[in-house]
Design an enzyme around this catalytic site. Structure first.
Site, mmCIF file in Angstrom:
data_model
loop_
_atom_site.group_PDB
_atom_site.id
_atom_site.type_symbol
_atom_site.label_atom_id
_atom_site.label_comp_id
_atom_site.label_asym_id
_atom_site.label_seq_id
_atom_site.Cartn_x
_atom_site.Cartn_y
_atom_site.Cartn_z
ATOM 1 N N HIS A 190 67.778 79.999 30.498
ATOM 2 C CA HIS A 190 66.643 80.199 31.392
ATOM 3 C C HIS A 190 65.375 79.535 30.864
ATOM 4 O O HIS A 190 64.461 79.246 31.649
ATOM 5 C CB HIS A 190 66.420 81.683 31.651
ATOM 6 C CG HIS A 190 67.409 82.255 32.615
ATOM 7 N ND1 HIS A 190 67.102 83.284 33.481
ATOM 8 C CD2 HIS A 190 68.704 81.938 32.872
ATOM 9 C CE1 HIS A 190 68.165 83.573 34.220
ATOM 10 N NE2 HIS A 190 69.148 82.769 33.851
ATOM 11 N N HIS B 3 79.026 81.096 32.505
ATOM 12 C CA HIS B 3 79.625 82.343 32.968
ATOM 13 C C HIS B 3 80.960 82.650 32.293
ATOM 14 O O HIS B 3 81.620 83.614 32.662
ATOM 15 C CB HIS B 3 79.795 82.300 34.486
ATOM 16 C CG HIS B 3 78.499 82.218 35.221
ATOM 17 N ND1 HIS B 3 78.419 82.011 36.584
ATOM 18 C CD2 HIS B 3 77.211 82.308 34.778
ATOM 19 C CE1 HIS B 3 77.143 81.975 36.949
ATOM 20 N NE2 HIS B 3 76.395 82.155 35.864
#
Length: 721
Positions: free
Chosen positions: A99, A264
């Protein structure tokens, strides 16, 4: 204190306090005024390290192996105040690094992991960054231990890389050298929305109409909404968002699938609770919360009861190890929409085998359903992404390699050329997205090259304009562009309208011949020609000067250049050369301000450069707007003298043009643009213009112009630092 009068027992005891809030700031009173604050960021007044501190030298003293060892130990050192999922902080650290880096957008090079900006507003309080404050607090003991030798920016980026290594991935490498900022950035446009998750950034039905330069679909998100477009699940629509946003982060389809899947493969989403119990974000939290946000003071709120995105569950069977489990589950099971305990949309598998379920984060005797976000389902349902995913599934080694390279690109995209990387793990391979430039020759006769340039038939305007055009592409945001490499002679730059291709071809033909004759690079000769032009112009104004010059620039080749990637560097406006490609909604002076900030100039450097370039005859296509002199080609302060002369009057003409007339006779003396006149209308810029218009500052004007010019010519010379 906010400057209000305090006359009660509970009021502020100071009658006229300093203004510590934005309620009555100048920008609040005059919102349309040109805001120069973006040019005055990150100076010594905000930096506690002092002007002599050099992080890039300090980090070289770091015990790199000891730091990495401590980070490896951190991954499995679960803390009771914020327990690690399955006893491993890897997923949390990767999300933090992702992020930070994923805020980068290629259009203007802003965002990214290069400054440690995740520590400050607005990023530290974005909805997409819920609970990443905990990740940074977990890193604090390590930052405290290694101190000035490791920046927050480097540590945040490195933590995710070490997390992957600790879970079994062979990473591609890592480069240190990111310098911290100490104040929120003022130049980055994150969107116009006034509320979190606002999506007023599309001008049509197409998802491709996302406003430039943005690379996220909603305010406060890193890229796409994990529940679906505007929170409504639709994998094929979400695939459009994924393609647009990742493309604007400089990623192709293969890199996009790799990053999504690799991100993920480990960790989980958190939504096992009610989001209404979360406290305010870090910027809005109470003082006793000490910079931590989203604190749940009502229910347990940690471990298996954590709420972050609202989606709940892991993507894979083994969320603390690198494997190919993501593709196994995604491609082999059918999935159905369900709601998480927090009420968020998520996809869960139909009839999944018990052994394919991940265990609970706290109790290995309990198994939970894995989940997929709408973005994951986009990988499965978009035909292009699906084909890539199937190849990765069949070839885990290939997937691991592509991901490792894409992760390296993601975390280093805004660092500039490889020469800026520091440390023992810098990959030897040159990557085309790094815009490689070969080393140039430093051992040639500079005086002979200057003599040949001076003897050519090039005008001062031609020499200075060409050097400026070569250097002005530099962006301090992601360290791309600039004069080094002389890519102005390659596609696409040689054909850019802003570079006046016909004039450029003529000038390059002469300068390339001089480079060949003297053994200098074309890049050096282009800059040297600009310097020669300025020296000639200064002499014409009565000043003998030598413009500083540092040889050693290299010449890039077409093979070293991803031409398409340079499209975003094309200037669509240049206030310094008084040019707009077309009319824009944004005022020309604001466009100039944005370009100035990207080049790393201050307001007074911008002022002196514009005034100097006007009198040197460098306007695009030789227009005469703003050329307030009858001595074109002499480096005089005439621009400022005539701009501030009250014998003149300024009258609007047409198409944002103005006439400067003699106040007595009404005769037209010059024409001007908004960019020219802003140096007389804006109170701050006028104060600088008046300095340079003074009778005793003619020499100061020349010296300041040369200093600012040299700064731009050397902006990308990281080898000189």
């Amino acid at each position: 204190m906010d400057g209000k009068v305090g006359n009660t027992a509970t009021g502020c005891p100071v009658m006229h306090g300093g203004m510590t809030s934005a309620e009555t700031s100048n920008t609040a009173w005059w919102p349309n005024a040109l805001n120069l604050d973006i040019l005055h960021q990150h100076d010594t007044k905000t930096n506690p390290m002092g002007k002599n501190f050099n992080y890039r030298e300090e980090v070289k003293k770091l015990d790199f192996e000891a730091l990495k060892k401590d980070l490896h130990a951190l991954m499995t050192d679960s803390q009771p105040w914020w327990p690690a999922d399955w006893g491993h902080y890897g997923g949390l650290m990767i999300r933090m690094s992702w992020h930070a880096a994923g805020s980068y957008r290629v259009a203007d090079g802003r965002g990214g992991a290069g400054t440690g900006n995740q520590r400050f507003a607005p990023l530290n309080s974005w909805p997409d960054n819920v609970n990443l404050d905990k990740a940074r607090r977990l890193l604090w003991p390590i930052k405290k231990k290694y101190g000035n030798k490791i920046s927050w920016a480097d540590l945040i980026a490195l933590a995710g890389t070490i997390a992957y290594e600790s879970m079994g991935l062979k990473t591609f490498g890592f480069g240190f050298g990111r310098e911290d900022i100490w104040h929120p950035e003022k130049d980055v446009y994150w969107g116009s929305e006034q509320e979190w998750l606002g999506a007023k950034r599309y001008d049509g039905k197409s998802r491709e109409s996302l406003e430039n330069p943005l690379a996220a679909v909603q305010m406060g998100l890193i890229y796409v909404n994990p529940e679906g477009v505007n929170g409504q699940p639709d994998p094929l629509r979400t695939a459009q968002d994924v393609r647009v946003t990742f493309g604007r982060m400089a990623m192709n389809d293969e890199e996009t699938v790799a990053l999504t899947a690799g991100g993920h493969t480990v960790g989980k989403c958190h939504g096992n609770g009610n989001a209404k119990f979360l406290g305010p974000d870090p910027e809005a939290a109470d003082v006793e919360d000490q910079g931590l946000g989203w604190i749940n003071k009502t229910t347990r709120g940690i471990g298996r009861n954590t709420v972050s995105s609202g989606i709940e569950g892991a993507w894979t069977t083994h969320p603390t190890q690198w494997d190919n489990g993501y593709f196994y589950l995604l491609l082999n099971y059918d999935w159905e929409l369900k709601k998480s305990p927090a009420g968020a949309w998520q996809w869960e598998p139909i009839h999944i085998k018990e052994e394919d379920k991940p265990v609970d984060v706290e109790d290995p005797a309990i198994r939970r359903n894995p989940i997929m976000t709408d973005a994951d389902m986009a990988i499965k349902m978009d035909p292009v992404y699906r084909k890539i995913a199937e190849r990765f599934y069949k070839d885990p080694d290939y997937f691991a390699e592509v991901f490792a390279r894409a992760w390296f690109k993601l975390t280093h995209r805004d660092m500039g050329p490889k020469t800026r990387y520091i440390g023992p793990d810098v990959p030897k391979e040159d990557l085309i997205w790094q815009d490689p430039v070969p080393a140039g020759n430093r051992a040639y006769d500079i005086a002979a090259a200057k003599a040949k340039i001076a003897a050519s038939n090039l005008t001062i305007g031609e020499m200075v304009s060409t050097a400026w055009d070569s250097a002005r592409t530099f962006r301090g945001s992601d360290k791309r562009g600039g004069a080094n490499g002389a890519r102005i002679r390659l596609k696409p730059q040689k054909d850019w309208e802003g570079n006046e291709p016909q004039r450029l071809t003529k000038v390059l033909r002469i300068l390339e011949s001089i480079a060949a004759d003297t053994g200098a690079s074309v890049a050096d000769v282009i800059v040297l020609a600009g310097n020669v032009g300025i020296e000639k112009a200064a002499k014409a104004a009565g000043f003998d000067i030598i413009v500083p010059f540092a040889p050693g620039r290299g010449d890039a080749t077409d093979d070293m250049t991803d031409a398409e990637s340079f499209d975003v560097l094309e200037p669509l406006h240049d206030g310094y050369r008084n040019w707009l490609k077309k009319a824009y909604d944004v005022r020309p002076e604001e466009l100039m301000l944005d370009r100035t900030q990207l080049m790393g100039l201050t307001a007074h450097e911008m002022t002196v450069l514009v005034g100097g370039l006007r009198v040197l005859g460098t306007n695009h296509n030789n227009t005469q707007h703003g050329v307030f002199t009858d001595r074109v080609g002499a480096l005089t302060n005439d621009f400022f003298v005539n701009l501030t002369d009250m014998a003149n009057v300024w009258i609007p003409s047409k198409d944002n043009l103005y006439e400067i007339r003699d106040r007595k006779t009404g005769n037209i003396k010059w024409t001007a643009t908004r960019v020219d006149l802003v140096f007389g209308s804006n109170s701050i810029l006028r104060s600088y213009a008046e300095v340079y218009a003074q009778d005793d500052n003619k020499e100061k004007f020349v010296k300041d112009f040369v200093a600012a010019w040299t700064k731009i010519m050397n902006a990308d010379r990281f080898d000189l630092a």
